[in-house]
Scaffold this motif. Structure first.
Motif, PDB file in Angstrom:
ATOM      1  N   MET A 295       0.837  -1.198   0.000  1.00 34.43           N
ATOM      2  CA  MET A 295       0.000   0.000   0.000  1.00 34.43           C
ATOM      3  C   MET A 295       0.873   1.250   0.000  1.00 34.43           C
ATOM      4  O   MET A 295       1.838   1.345   0.742  1.00 34.43           O
ATOM      5  N   ILE A 296       0.527   2.183  -0.860  1.00 33.46           N
ATOM      6  CA  ILE A 296       1.191   3.485  -0.844  1.00 33.46           C
ATOM      7  C   ILE A 296       0.578   4.323   0.274  1.00 33.46           C
ATOM      8  O   ILE A 296      -0.641   4.362   0.439  1.00 33.46           O
ATOM      9  N   ILE A 297       1.426   4.991   1.046  1.00 35.61           N
ATOM     10  CA  ILE A 297       0.948   5.856   2.124  1.00 35.61           C
ATOM     11  C   ILE A 297       1.096   7.298   1.677  1.00 35.61           C
ATOM     12  O   ILE A 297       2.185   7.722   1.265  1.00 35.61           O
ATOM     13  N   ALA A 298       0.009   8.061   1.748  1.00 35.39           N
ATOM     14  CA  ALA A 298       0.026   9.471   1.372  1.00 35.39           C
ATOM     15  C   ALA A 298      -0.308  10.323   2.594  1.00 35.39           C
ATOM     16  O   ALA A 298      -1.381  10.181   3.181  1.00 35.39           O
ATOM     17  N   LEU A 299       0.634  11.181   2.984  1.00 34.09           N
ATOM     18  CA  LEU A 299       0.406  12.129   4.074  1.00 34.09           C
ATOM     19  C   LEU A 299      -0.041  13.445   3.445  1.00 34.09           C
ATOM     20  O   LEU A 299       0.715  14.070   2.703  1.00 34.09           O
ATOM     21  N   THR A 300      -1.277  13.849   3.722  1.00 32.93           N
ATOM     22  CA  THR A 300      -1.819  15.024   3.066  1.00 32.93           C
ATOM     23  C   THR A 300      -2.178  16.106   4.091  1.00 32.93           C
ATOM     24  O   THR A 300      -2.381  15.811   5.268  1.00 32.93           O
ATOM     25  N   GLY A 301      -2.282  17.338   3.621  1.00 33.10           N
ATOM     26  CA  GLY A 301      -2.670  18.428   4.508  1.00 33.10           C
ATOM     27  C   GLY A 301      -2.140  19.753   4.034  1.00 33.10           C
ATOM     28  O   GLY A 301      -1.351  19.839   3.084  1.00 33.10           O
ATOM     29  N   GLN A 302      -2.566  20.806   4.713  1.00 34.36           N
ATOM     30  CA  GLN A 302      -2.140  22.166   4.397  1.00 34.36           C
ATOM     31  C   GLN A 302      -0.629  22.304   4.541  1.00 34.36           C
ATOM     32  O   GLN A 302       0.008  21.587   5.324  1.00 34.36           O
ATOM     33  N   ARG A 303      -0.052  23.192   3.803  1.00 32.46           N
ATOM     34  CA  ARG A 303       1.395  23.432   3.924  1.00 32.46           C
ATOM     35  C   ARG A 303       1.750  23.874   5.339  1.00 32.46           C
ATOM     36  O   ARG A 303       1.003  24.594   5.984  1.00 32.46           O
ATOM     37  N   ARG A 304       2.908  23.415   5.794  1.00 34.59           N
ATOM     38  CA  ARG A 304       3.513  23.784   7.071  1.00 34.59           C
ATOM     39  C   ARG A 304       2.757  23.266   8.294  1.00 34.59           C
ATOM     40  O   ARG A 304       2.861  23.845   9.366  1.00 34.59           O
ATOM     41  N   VAL A 305       2.019  22.166   8.125  1.00 37.90           N
ATOM     42  CA  VAL A 305       1.402  21.555   9.303  1.00 37.90           C
ATOM     43  C   VAL A 305       2.265  20.436   9.881  1.00 37.90           C
ATOM     44  O   VAL A 305       1.925  19.870  10.921  1.00 37.90           O
ATOM     45  N   GLY A 306       3.360  20.101   9.198  1.00 33.79           N
ATOM     46  CA  GLY A 306       4.278  19.115   9.759  1.00 33.79           C
ATOM     47  C   GLY A 306       4.403  17.822   8.976  1.00 33.79           C
ATOM     48  O   GLY A 306       4.972  16.848   9.481  1.00 33.79           O
ATOM     49  N   LYS A 307       3.906  17.780   7.747  1.00 35.42           N
ATOM     50  CA  LYS A 307       3.982  16.540   6.959  1.00 35.42           C
ATOM     51  C   LYS A 307       5.427  16.116   6.715  1.00 35.42           C
ATOM     52  O   LYS A 307       5.767  14.942   6.843  1.00 35.42           O
ATOM     53  N   SER A 308       6.273  17.087   6.365  1.00 38.56           N
ATOM     54  CA  SER A 308       7.674  16.769   6.072  1.00 38.56           C
ATOM     55  C   SER A 308       8.382  16.231   7.307  1.00 38.56           C
ATOM     56  O   SER A 308       9.193  15.302   7.221  1.00 38.56           O
ATOM     57  N   PHE A 309       8.072  16.811   8.454  1.00 37.30           N
ATOM     58  CA  PHE A 309       8.708  16.363   9.691  1.00 37.30           C
ATOM     59  C   PHE A 309       8.292  14.926  10.013  1.00 37.30           C
ATOM     60  O   PHE A 309       9.125  14.098  10.414  1.00 37.30           O
ATOM     61  N   ILE A 310       7.015  14.620   9.828  1.00 39.30           N
ATOM     62  CA  ILE A 310       6.538  13.253  10.074  1.00 39.30           C
ATOM     63  C   ILE A 310       7.188  12.286   9.095  1.00 39.30           C
ATOM     64  O   ILE A 310       7.553  11.157   9.466  1.00 39.30           O
ATOM     65  N   LEU A 311       7.360  12.720   7.848  1.00 38.74           N
ATOM     66  CA  LEU A 311       8.027  11.876   6.858  1.00 38.74           C
ATOM     67  C   LEU A 311       9.455  11.561   7.290  1.00 38.74           C
ATOM     68  O   LEU A 311       9.906  10.414   7.210  1.00 38.74           O
ATOM     69  N   ARG A 312      10.167  12.581   7.777  1.00 34.54           N
ATOM     70  CA  ARG A 312      11.538  12.350   8.254  1.00 34.54           C
ATOM     71  C   ARG A 312      11.546  11.436   9.477  1.00 34.54           C
ATOM     72  O   ARG A 312      12.441  10.603   9.647  1.00 34.54           O
ATOM     73  N   GLN A 313      10.551  11.609  10.353  1.00 36.99           N
ATOM     74  CA  GLN A 313      10.458  10.726  11.521  1.00 36.99           C
ATOM     75  C   GLN A 313      10.275   9.274  11.104  1.00 36.99           C
ATOM     76  O   GLN A 313      10.883   8.366  11.687  1.00 36.99           O
ATOM     77  N   LEU A 314       9.425   9.047  10.099  1.00 36.49           N
ATOM     78  CA  LEU A 314       9.217   7.680   9.611  1.00 36.49           C
ATOM     79  C   LEU A 314      10.523   7.094   9.100  1.00 36.49           C
ATOM     80  O   LEU A 314      10.844   5.924   9.363  1.00 36.49           O
ATOM     81  N   ALA A 315      11.275   7.888   8.361  1.00 31.61           N
ATOM     82  CA  ALA A 315      12.558   7.417   7.843  1.00 31.61           C
ATOM     83  C   ALA A 315      13.511   7.069   8.982  1.00 31.61           C
ATOM     84  O   ALA A 315      14.222   6.054   8.936  1.00 31.61           O
ATOM     85  N   GLN A 316      13.513   7.893  10.030  1.00 34.35           N
ATOM     86  CA  GLN A 316      14.384   7.627  11.173  1.00 34.35           C
ATOM     87  C   GLN A 316      13.987   6.356  11.906  1.00 34.35           C
ATOM     88  O   GLN A 316      14.845   5.572  12.340  1.00 34.35           O
ATOM     89  N   VAL A 317      12.672   6.133  12.048  1.00 31.10           N
ATOM     90  CA  VAL A 317      12.192   4.924  12.722  1.00 31.10           C
ATOM     91  C   VAL A 317      12.598   3.683  11.927  1.00 31.10           C
ATOM     92  O   VAL A 317      13.045   2.678  12.495  1.00 31.10           O
ATOM     93  N   ILE A 318      12.443   3.752  10.612  1.00 31.94           N
ATOM     94  CA  ILE A 318      12.813   2.606   9.770  1.00 31.94           C
ATOM     95  C   ILE A 318      14.302   2.318   9.888  1.00 31.94           C
ATOM     96  O   ILE A 318      14.721   1.161  10.039  1.00 31.94           O
ATOM     97  N   LYS A 319      15.122   3.363   9.838  1.00 31.15           N
ATOM     98  CA  LYS A 319      16.564   3.176   9.950  1.00 31.15           C
ATOM     99  C   LYS A 319      16.961   2.623  11.319  1.00 31.15           C
ATOM    100  O   LYS A 319      17.914   1.850  11.444  1.00 31.15           O
ATOM    101  N   SER A 320      16.215   3.017  12.350  1.00 29.49           N
ATOM    102  CA  SER A 320      16.502   2.516  13.691  1.00 29.49           C
ATOM    103  C   SER A 320      16.158   1.037  13.799  1.00 29.49           C
ATOM    104  O   SER A 320      16.896   0.262  14.410  1.00 29.49           O
ATOM    105  N   ASP A 321      15.021   0.645  13.204  1.00 28.58           N
ATOM    106  CA  ASP A 321      14.589  -0.748  13.269  1.00 28.58           C
ATOM    107  C   ASP A 321      15.336  -1.629  12.276  1.00 28.58           C
ATOM    108  O   ASP A 321      15.595  -2.806  12.536  1.00 28.58           O
ATOM    109  N   LYS A 322      15.667  -1.055  11.118  1.00 29.34           N
ATOM    110  CA  LYS A 322      16.327  -1.815  10.052  1.00 29.34           C
ATOM    111  C   LYS A 322      17.516  -1.013   9.523  1.00 29.34           C
ATOM    112  O   LYS A 322      17.403  -0.321   8.509  1.00 29.34           O
TER     113      LYS A 322
END
Length: 386
Positions: free
Chosen positions: A1-28
């Motif tokens: 499944m493709i995950i799409a994070l949507t919302g108004q600009r500057r609500v934090g989507k990019s930060f959550i995306l970076r957090q996901l990347a960090q979690v993945i790197k920590s686990d794998k």
């Protein structure tokens, strides 16, 4: 499944995306993460799906855990073609962010069918606002939230820097209009769009139709047909500036298709458009705040219609509705009869609330209807357990 994070600009989507990347790197630690941020100059050459496919050609490793993260994917023309191909071949897990609802609802749904999950990211709730700014729940904290809204970056500016805050919110609004309305929607008359947004901000929580907007603009000596007004409304909704809330016939149990109400995605943005006036239309700001909290909790929201009255919100989750009336102050018997009376006309046993800024510290019950102070309402995150 493709995950799409949507919302108004500057609500934090990019930060959550970076957090996901960090979690993945920590686990794998061995995971292969390809991260494209379209707001960075080094990715400026990726303009089309062909550019994207060429860029990714040698980026994935065979028999490895591959991830593709794309920030502001709507800036790549035809991106859905590449994502569909990658998804079909199961080459990688895909997570993208987007700031345009039309892009997510049309391009992704058309080309990917049910193979993607849309997770909507909102600005901060009142609870999150308190946590971000290290505040305690108080009348003063609530006032700041209702005035400035919940854009996460405000904590870096400091709530004491009022001029800087409004300049920041103005810049965000300008960016949304330029990138998500003018560029993506092709609406060139920025002045006309801003006039319409001024009308919507001044009529937050009021019934609005394309015809009423057209008549208002005509009174301002601006010609706009109802059809064009509808297109401008859709553009504002697609850019996540406003949200349309339909009307619902409570007794007939059906949605009505005439006029709707509109609420802003962020309170600060709404207040910017009415002139940063703390005292202006506080009732509308409170109603917008209640709407945002219900949306944040995952409720499906409509405006309740009765034969001789209206209920501000019918909020439904897991098949269980609740009814909410919003008032600034219940100051006299007439106001009390109006706000509580409409709820008394609903002949079912589902929860009913009146939310106000009356100086009460906890909920009270009147004829089975819960009168709840706004601060308590905005802090509560599970009404089904009350």
């Amino acid at each position: 499944m493709i995950i799409a994070l949507t919302g108004q600009r500057r609500v934090g989507k990019s930060f959550i995306l970076r957090q996901l990347a960090q979690v993945i790197k920590s686990d794998k630690p061995e995971a292969n993460i390809v991260y494209i941020n379209k707001e960075k100059k080094i990715y400026a050459e990726i303009r089309t799906d062909e550019d994207l496919s060429a860029f990714l050609r040698d980026k994935f490793r065979e028999n490895d855990d591959n991830y593709l993260f794309i920030d502001e994917v709507q800036d790549i023309e035809g991106f859905e073609n590449t994502l569909r191909s990658l998804n079909a071949d199961e080459e990688c897990q895909i997570v993208v962010t987007g700031s345009n609802a039309k892009m997510m609802s049309s391009e992704l749904s058309t080309y990917l069918g049910g193979r993607y999950i849309d997770i909507h990211i909102q600005s901060l709730s009142y609870n999150e606002f308190l946590e971000f700014h290290k505040l305690t729940d108080s009348p003063e904290s609530l006032d700041r939230y209702l005035f400035y809204g919940g854009l996460p970056h405000l904590y870096r500016l400091g709530l004491q820097n009022e001029d800087m805050i409004w300049e920041y919110i103005q810049n965000i609004y300008n960016t949304i209009v330029l990138k998500d309305v003018v560029k993506r929607e092709g609406l060139r008359n920025v002045t006309l769009f801003e006039n319409m947004m001024s009308y919507i901000s001044d009529n937050t929580g009021q019934l609005v139709s394309a015809t009423s907007i057209s008549k208002y603009l005509k009174s301002q000596k601006v010609e706009l047909t109802p059809l064009s007004a509808l297109n401008y409304l859709k553009a504002a909704s697609n850019a996540y500036i406003i949200n349309k809330v339909p009307r619902y016939d409570i007794h007939g149990k059906r949605l009505l298709e005439t006029t709707d109400k509109y609420y802003f995605e962020d309170l600060g943005l709404r207040n910017l458009l009415v002139g940063n006036n703390r005292a202006k239309d506080i009732e509308k700001v409170i109603e917008n705040a209640v709407y945002l909290h219900l949306k944040n909790l995952g409720y499906k929201i409509a405006v309740g219609v009765l034969p001789s009255g209206e209920v501000d919100f019918v909020a439904e989750k897991k098949g269980q509705p609740m009814y909410i009336q919003v008032a600034y102050l219940i100051a006299d018997e007439r106001t009390m009869n109006r706000e509580f009376g409409n709820l008394m006309k609903i002949n079912d046993n589902y929860p009913k609330y009146v939310v106000s800024m009356n100086p009460i510290t906890k909920s009270t019950v009147y004829d089975g209807i819960i009168h709840m102070p706004l601060r308590q309402f905005l802090i509560n995150d599970n009404f089904q357990k009350l």
